[in-house]
Scaffold this motif. Sequence first.
Motif, mmCIF file in Angstrom:
data_model
loop_
_atom_site.group_PDB
_atom_site.id
_atom_site.type_symbol
_atom_site.label_atom_id
_atom_site.label_comp_id
_atom_site.label_asym_id
_atom_site.label_seq_id
_atom_site.Cartn_x
_atom_site.Cartn_y
_atom_site.Cartn_z
ATOM 1 N N SER A 102 30.759 21.981 -43.356
ATOM 2 C CA SER A 102 30.865 20.534 -43.175
ATOM 3 C C SER A 102 29.502 19.873 -42.997
ATOM 4 C CB SER A 102 31.741 20.218 -41.959
ATOM 5 O OG SER A 102 31.819 18.820 -41.752
ATOM 6 N N THR A 103 29.334 18.749 -43.665
ATOM 7 C CA THR A 103 28.178 17.893 -43.437
ATOM 8 C C THR A 103 28.371 17.181 -42.097
ATOM 9 O OG1 THR A 103 27.937 17.523 -45.800
ATOM 10 C CG2 THR A 103 26.865 15.939 -44.346
ATOM 11 N N VAL A 104 27.292 17.074 -41.336
ATOM 12 C CA VAL A 104 27.386 16.449 -40.015
ATOM 13 C C VAL A 104 26.493 15.210 -39.991
ATOM 14 C CG1 VAL A 104 27.107 16.779 -37.535
ATOM 15 C CG2 VAL A 104 27.768 18.710 -38.983
ATOM 16 N N ASN A 105 27.061 14.057 -39.612
ATOM 17 C CA ASN A 105 26.263 12.840 -39.582
ATOM 18 C C ASN A 105 25.435 12.743 -38.300
ATOM 19 O OD1 ASN A 105 28.019 12.029 -37.540
ATOM 20 N ND2 ASN A 105 29.164 10.610 -38.842
ATOM 21 N N LEU A 106 24.588 11.731 -38.222
ATOM 22 C CA LEU A 106 23.674 11.597 -37.083
ATOM 23 C C LEU A 106 24.428 11.479 -35.767
ATOM 24 C CD1 LEU A 106 20.906 11.127 -35.771
ATOM 25 C CD2 LEU A 106 21.131 8.694 -36.366
ATOM 26 N N GLU A 107 25.506 10.699 -35.746
ATOM 27 C CA GLU A 107 26.251 10.512 -34.510
ATOM 28 C C GLU A 107 26.800 11.837 -33.993
ATOM 29 O OE1 GLU A 107 29.685 7.535 -32.827
ATOM 30 O OE2 GLU A 107 30.072 8.529 -34.731
ATOM 31 N N ALA A 108 27.384 12.630 -34.896
ATOM 32 C CA ALA A 108 27.962 13.907 -34.479
ATOM 33 C C ALA A 108 26.884 14.868 -33.990
ATOM 34 C CB ALA A 108 28.738 14.526 -35.634
ATOM 35 N N ARG A 109 25.754 14.932 -34.710
ATOM 36 C CA ARG A 109 24.674 15.824 -34.295
ATOM 37 C C ARG A 109 24.118 15.415 -32.933
ATOM 38 N NH1 ARG A 109 23.025 15.193 -39.804
ATOM 39 N NH2 ARG A 109 21.334 13.816 -39.163
ATOM 40 N N THR A 110 24.006 14.104 -32.717
ATOM 41 C CA THR A 110 23.460 13.616 -31.455
ATOM 42 C C THR A 110 24.439 13.830 -30.315
ATOM 43 O OG1 THR A 110 22.289 11.930 -32.730
ATOM 44 C CG2 THR A 110 22.298 11.674 -30.350
ATOM 45 N N TYR A 111 25.751 13.696 -30.596
ATOM 46 C CA TYR A 111 26.747 13.986 -29.565
ATOM 47 C C TYR A 111 26.681 15.451 -29.148
ATOM 48 C CZ TYR A 111 29.465 9.766 -28.763
ATOM 49 O OH TYR A 111 29.870 8.526 -28.334
ATOM 50 N N ASP A 112 26.465 16.332 -30.123
ATOM 51 C CA ASP A 112 26.297 17.755 -29.780
ATOM 52 C C ASP A 112 25.078 17.943 -28.879
ATOM 53 O OD1 ASP A 112 28.502 18.611 -31.172
ATOM 54 O OD2 ASP A 112 27.396 19.114 -32.993
ATOM 55 N N MET A 113 23.993 17.260 -29.220
ATOM 56 C CA MET A 113 22.773 17.376 -28.427
ATOM 57 C C MET A 113 22.988 16.815 -27.019
ATOM 58 S SD MET A 113 18.909 16.112 -29.374
ATOM 59 C CE MET A 113 19.307 14.349 -29.311
ATOM 60 N N ALA A 114 23.695 15.693 -26.911
ATOM 61 C CA ALA A 114 23.973 15.101 -25.602
ATOM 62 C C ALA A 114 24.809 16.047 -24.750
ATOM 63 C CB ALA A 114 24.707 13.768 -25.779
ATOM 64 N N ASP A 115 25.779 16.715 -25.383
ATOM 65 C CA ASP A 115 26.609 17.683 -24.668
ATOM 66 C C ASP A 115 25.753 18.826 -24.121
ATOM 67 O OD1 ASP A 115 29.379 18.677 -23.997
ATOM 68 O OD2 ASP A 115 28.701 20.335 -25.235
ATOM 69 N N ASP A 116 24.784 19.286 -24.920
ATOM 70 C CA ASP A 116 23.879 20.348 -24.455
ATOM 71 C C ASP A 116 23.022 19.864 -23.291
ATOM 72 O OD1 ASP A 116 24.744 22.232 -26.307
ATOM 73 O OD2 ASP A 116 23.296 21.583 -27.828
ATOM 74 N N VAL A 117 22.515 18.638 -23.384
ATOM 75 C CA VAL A 117 21.663 18.096 -22.322
ATOM 76 C C VAL A 117 22.446 17.966 -21.024
ATOM 77 C CG1 VAL A 117 20.380 16.077 -21.544
ATOM 78 C CG2 VAL A 117 20.113 16.874 -23.895
ATOM 79 N N ILE A 118 23.617 17.345 -21.108
ATOM 80 C CA ILE A 118 24.428 17.101 -19.915
ATOM 81 C C ILE A 118 24.827 18.398 -19.233
ATOM 82 C CG2 ILE A 118 26.676 16.218 -19.137
ATOM 83 C CD1 ILE A 118 26.353 14.019 -21.304
ATOM 84 N N ASN A 119 25.017 19.447 -20.027
ATOM 85 C CA ASN A 119 25.456 20.726 -19.468
ATOM 86 C C ASN A 119 24.325 21.742 -19.316
ATOM 87 O OD1 ASN A 119 28.572 20.625 -19.183
ATOM 88 N ND2 ASN A 119 28.169 19.653 -21.170
ATOM 89 N N GLY A 120 23.078 21.243 -19.356
ATOM 90 C CA GLY A 120 21.936 22.073 -19.003
ATOM 91 C C GLY A 120 21.499 23.099 -20.031
ATOM 92 N N ARG A 121 21.917 22.931 -21.280
ATOM 93 C CA ARG A 121 21.519 23.875 -22.331
ATOM 94 C C ARG A 121 20.273 23.342 -23.046
ATOM 95 N NH1 ARG A 121 27.321 23.682 -22.804
ATOM 96 N NH2 ARG A 121 27.141 22.168 -24.517
ATOM 97 N N GLY A 122 19.149 23.402 -22.322
ATOM 98 C CA GLY A 122 17.919 22.799 -22.814
ATOM 99 C C GLY A 122 17.410 23.385 -24.108
ATOM 100 N N ASP A 123 17.499 24.710 -24.261
ATOM 101 C CA ASP A 123 16.997 25.346 -25.483
ATOM 102 C C ASP A 123 17.766 24.862 -26.707
ATOM 103 O OD1 ASP A 123 19.295 26.571 -24.497
ATOM 104 O OD2 ASP A 123 18.751 28.572 -25.230
ATOM 105 N N LYS A 124 19.084 24.770 -26.590
ATOM 106 C CA LYS A 124 19.904 24.291 -27.710
ATOM 107 C C LYS A 124 19.619 22.812 -27.998
ATOM 108 C CE LYS A 124 23.805 27.509 -27.325
ATOM 109 N NZ LYS A 124 25.266 27.632 -27.187
ATOM 110 N N ALA A 125 19.450 22.036 -26.934
ATOM 111 C CA ALA A 125 19.193 20.604 -27.113
ATOM 112 C C ALA A 125 17.897 20.373 -27.887
ATOM 113 C CB ALA A 125 19.127 19.910 -25.753
#
Length: 347
Positions: free
Chosen positions: A211-234
């Motif tokens: 699946s192609t992922v748009n900017l909003e979806a990619r950024t939501y994934d990044m926000a989820d990593d940040v909020i849950n402390g997954r800094g390396d993934k973010a």
Amino acid sequence: MPRITEADLKKQIKNKSFSPVYLIYGSEQMFVKSYTKKLCEAVAGKNPSDFNYHTFSGDIDFQELAASLQIMPFMAERNCVVVTDIYFDNMVKDRLDTLKELTSRAWDGTVLIISMPTYVPSKNKTSFTALVKRVEKIGSVCCFEKINSQIIEKYVAKWANENGKLISHLNASKIISNVGDDLNLLKNEVNKIAAYAKGEEITDRDIDLLSTVNLEARTYDMADDVINGRGDKAFRKLDTLFCQREEPINILYALSSAYVDAYRMRVADECSVSKETVAKDFAYKNRAFVLNRARTSVSRTSTEALRKSLDVLVETDEKLKSVSVNQRFLIEQLISRLLLIAKEGRI
């Protein structure tokens, strides 16, 4: 005639009971395009003669249009005249008056179809409103507005089935989350995934791989990593966004949107307000599915931490707009600060 619905238009096409003039437009442009094609084929046939089928687009010559409307059908039941994507927003008065005159009467043996398959007119523009009123008096006006997320999911399932595949409600929702709610893009995406998926059902793994992922979806994934402390993934996701040449300001806006969604759901839950009410009050419409994800993402984060995060996002926005700085560094600094706030606000 009053405005007609999709069902009304289907019935007219099936029964070949045509109005003399049609205006077809709206933000759901896949429907605008597909129904315009169906209507044209019903009026003129799939392989129409040049004598009975005339097309105009964009900055049209109104004298030629008027001449085409007056042509009598030759060895056919009807003469079909199709006008697409007229740019109404800056149309001068003389041209608008001519167009209104041409659309305010029935032409013997002719069906006039005005369609907007790639352009959405501004509804508050006097020029377009005047045209709608004129066509309503003599013909049919059909507007295809954006449809809700539940109906979009049904279309995703339908397209998967047309490709010989099944898809679950959750995976249909995931594709929509990745791609957005544009039906043209979604249909292409489902066709692509279905073509490469090996099993009878489109799986979560198929979507992740294809699946192609748009900017909003990619950024939501990044926000989820940040909020849950997954800094390396973010930071890896942030690197990917920069490699794909996403503008820092767009990354910031998408990230801010994710945090605003999360904060709204947190406050709503604290006040016993339903997700449906939040979606309605803040006009989420087809984006309502992001609220479930936002609620889950911040389940272990304090409300105070979310407030602090929003303050930092606003501060970064002001710096991006007012200070000459390395924008990438500013976004990286933002992610670091958000990670620290999330860690301190863990519950």
